[in-house]
Design a protein around this motif. Structure first.
Motif, PDB file in Angstrom:
ATOM      1  N   ASP A 175       0.810  -1.221   0.000  1.00  0.00           N
ATOM      2  CA  ASP A 175       0.000   0.000   0.000  1.00  0.00           C
ATOM      3  C   ASP A 175       0.839   1.265   0.000  1.00  0.00           C
ATOM      4  N   LYS A 177       2.211   4.443  -1.121  1.00  0.00           N
ATOM      5  CA  LYS A 177       1.765   5.331  -2.203  1.00  0.00           C
ATOM      6  C   LYS A 177       2.756   6.460  -2.473  1.00  0.00           C
ATOM      7  N   ALA A 189       4.691  10.856  -5.543  1.00  0.00           N
ATOM      8  CA  ALA A 189       3.994   9.564  -5.653  1.00  0.00           C
ATOM      9  C   ALA A 189       4.963   8.451  -6.032  1.00  0.00           C
ATOM     10  N   THR A 191       5.795   5.335  -8.034  1.00  0.00           N
ATOM     11  CA  THR A 191       5.343   4.646  -9.249  1.00  0.00           C
ATOM     12  C   THR A 191       6.415   3.652  -9.683  1.00  0.00           C
ATOM     13  N   ILE A 217      -3.834   8.915  -4.443  1.00  0.00           N
ATOM     14  CA  ILE A 217      -3.453   7.908  -3.435  1.00  0.00           C
ATOM     15  C   ILE A 217      -4.651   7.158  -2.833  1.00  0.00           C
ATOM     16  N   ALA A 221      -6.138   6.528   2.181  1.00  0.00           N
ATOM     17  CA  ALA A 221      -4.764   6.993   2.425  1.00  0.00           C
ATOM     18  C   ALA A 221      -4.754   8.509   2.608  1.00  0.00           C
TER      19      ALA A 221
END
Ligand code: G4P
Length: 527
Positions: A175, A177, A189, A191, A217, A221
């Motif tokens: 999870d 993010k 972020a 990625t 997100i 979150a």
């Protein structure tokens, strides 16, 4: 560029961690950003055949650990950065301690799932003793991690310093993010692009831009982050640059070195917050790095870095001025002018002969056996001497006796040289001669290193019997050791300078010796 500008752009830091927290991976990413290496896996060629910078000795390779430390220099956005890599293995701590003496700040890498581990604790103490700034990189957020508040709490409680999170993780593991940058108030972020070298821009997004954040997100979150950021703003320490400079407040960054996430923002903030080379203490007071005279101290001696050359390198930290190849400098301990031959720097994996270097830099010079740890080398006119480097009390002792009496010379030479490097300490038992000595080490692994090196570099073997002594003290009174009443668990030895010491098995034996010899005065080993 003027000399002053050159010195101003230097940053010299040590990178510390418990083994496996990600120190090598983070170092590698720094080098990638600086363009000093082209591909990952270059710094530690564990599973590959690639040239490895840190693992120079077969023994290390066999054990898959890094027991020596190396120095790397690279350029990044106008800065000239020296990284002092410290060995992570807990057994080899003395070398690490000395390396920290040459750094102006430290980067502490912590595994987010584990928090503070034994080695981090030991290393931190040395940094704290020096009062240098400590920056924390909490790594491996791409894996399940401990609660970030808990991690900060642990740092503050265990180390007695404040923490200031520069960014805040959004989730962890699957999870994960990304992170929220508290200064820029934007999201970076996470990625799949992070594995590459490309620059990742943060996405500017205020916490109240709910829709944008939700799409980035997810709602859960976002809610959690908003709450946590409010809590942080209310409860955490204020940022105080002065406290950071004095090692009282550690800026904390969250990221994932392996995924190249959060590394560049870390490096950039770190460079902004750290200062140019610090002043150094000498017998004549503080010496500024901008003093026009060259000065340096030896903090590490390493033999056999390159088997093909069978060389011995003395690493020096330049404390002031500029080093120029070809010049003669004064070696204070020998009282002689010397030419520093083959001055070199490690540029990532390459060793390179250099013509000049500045305060803040680390240079390695060929050592024909003249240098000892802590030695001062300087311009003749400067008239200073550095305070030296504390020696740590050995914690393990062994009785070492040479096997082949035909190789007396090699045995003595090998023991003496390895002791000069500071890897071991040797003590003599009065009346026993040089064929049989007591060896003291900080970590047991050093015994193995000693055996290995004596065999491979000096071609001599020896018998080693462990001794039970755990404590060592100098005798400071004028007492003749021969007249002392000592228990059977105490041994009288002399160091290389002929000073008298006592080895004890326990505190009880120390008390016994003091009670039964009223005139006896003892001093801790590393005072
Ligand atoms: P050290 O120098 O502090 O001892 O640690 P090192 O960088 O060697 O990292 C230890 C292990 O942790 C390595 O895996 C490395 O790939 C992994 N690692 C480092 N950073 C991260 C991260 O951000 N996330 C995750 N998930 N792993 C990370 P290894 O399998 O032991 O070695 P290797 O085969 O990958 O070299």
């Amino acid at each position: 560029m003027t000399d002053k500008e050159q010195i101003n752009r230097r940053r010299t830091f040590a990178i510390i961690s418990h083994p496996d927290a990600g120190k090598t991976t983070l170092t590698e990413k720094f080098l990638l950003y600086g363009g000093a290496i082209q591909s990952a896996g270059t710094v530690k060629g564990k599973a590959s055949d690639k040239h490895a910078v840190s693992d120079w000795m077969d023994l290390e390779k066999q054990r898959g650990i890094s027991i020596t430390s190396s120095v790397m220099q690279f350029e990044y956005e106008g800065y000239c950065i020296n990284i002092l890599d410290t060995p992570g293995h807990q057994d080899f701590s003395e070398d690490t301690y000395r390396t920290l003496m040459a750094a102006d700040s430290a980067v502490m890498v912590i595994d987010a799932a584990k928090g503070i581990e034994p080695q981090t604790r030991k290393l931190f103490k040395v940094c704290a003793m020096r009062g240098i700034p400590i920056f924390t990189f909490i790594n491996k957020l791409d894996r399940d991690a401990r609660d970030p508040f808990d991690l900060l709490d642990e740092l503050e409680k265990e180390f007695g310093i404040g923490t200031y999170p520069m960014n805040w993780p959004i989730g962890c593991g699957r999870d994960f993010k990304g992170v929220y940058d508290r200064e820029k108030r934007c999201i970076l972020a996470f990625t799949e692009f992070h594995a590459g070298r490309r620059r990742i821009e943060g996405i500017n997004c205020e916490l109240n831009e709910t829709e944008k954040l939700d799409s980035l997100i997810g709602e859960r979150a976002r809610r959690e982050l908003t709450e946590q950021v409010e809590l942080l703003d209310a409860a955490s320490f204020d940022f105080d640059a002065d406290k950071v400079q004095h090692g009282k407040l550690s800026p904390v960054f969250f990221g994932s070195a392996l995924n190249n996430f959060g590394v560049e923002p870390f490096l950039e903030s770190f460079l902004k917050m750290t200062q140019p080379p610090l002043s150094h203490q000498t017998n004549e007071g503080e010496l500024s790095p901008f003093d026009e005279h060259f000065s340096a101290f030896v903090f590490k001696i390493q033999a056999n870095m390159n088997k093909a050359h069978r060389d011995r390198i003395a690493f020096m930290r330049i404390c002031s001025g500029k080093f120029e190849r070809g010049n003669e400098y004064y070696h204070v301990q020998q009282g002689k002018m010397i030419k520093l031959s083959q001055p070199q720097q490690l540029m990532a994996q390459e060793r390179e002969i250099i013509d000049e270097a500045y305060a803040g830099d680390i240079i390695g010079v060929f050592d024909p056996g003249i240098f000892s740890i802590g030695d001062t080398v300087r311009d003749k006119d400067l008239k200073v001497q550095f305070a030296g480097i504390p020696t740590f009390a050995p914690e393990h002792f062994a009785d070492v006796e040479q096997i082949d009496s035909m190789k007396r010379k090699q045995f003595a030479k090998g023991m003496e040289q390895i002791a000069q490097e500071g890897a071991i300490q040797i003590f003599f038992m009065p009346g026993c001669g040089m064929e049989r000595v007591v060896v003291g080490v900080v970590g047991m692994l050093q015994f193995e290193v000693l055996e290995y090196r004596m065999q491979s570099e000096y071609n001599v073997g020896f018998h080693r019997s462990p001794l039970k002594y755990r404590e060592i003290r100098y005798i400071t009174s004028d007492t003749d050791p021969k007249t002392l009443r000592l228990s059977r668990d105490t041994l009288w030895v002399q160091d290389v300078k002929g000073k008298n010491l006592l080895l004890f098995e326990s505190d009880f034996d120390i008390r016994w010796a003091l009670e039964n010899n009223k005139e006896l005065e003892l001093k801790e080993f590393n005072q």
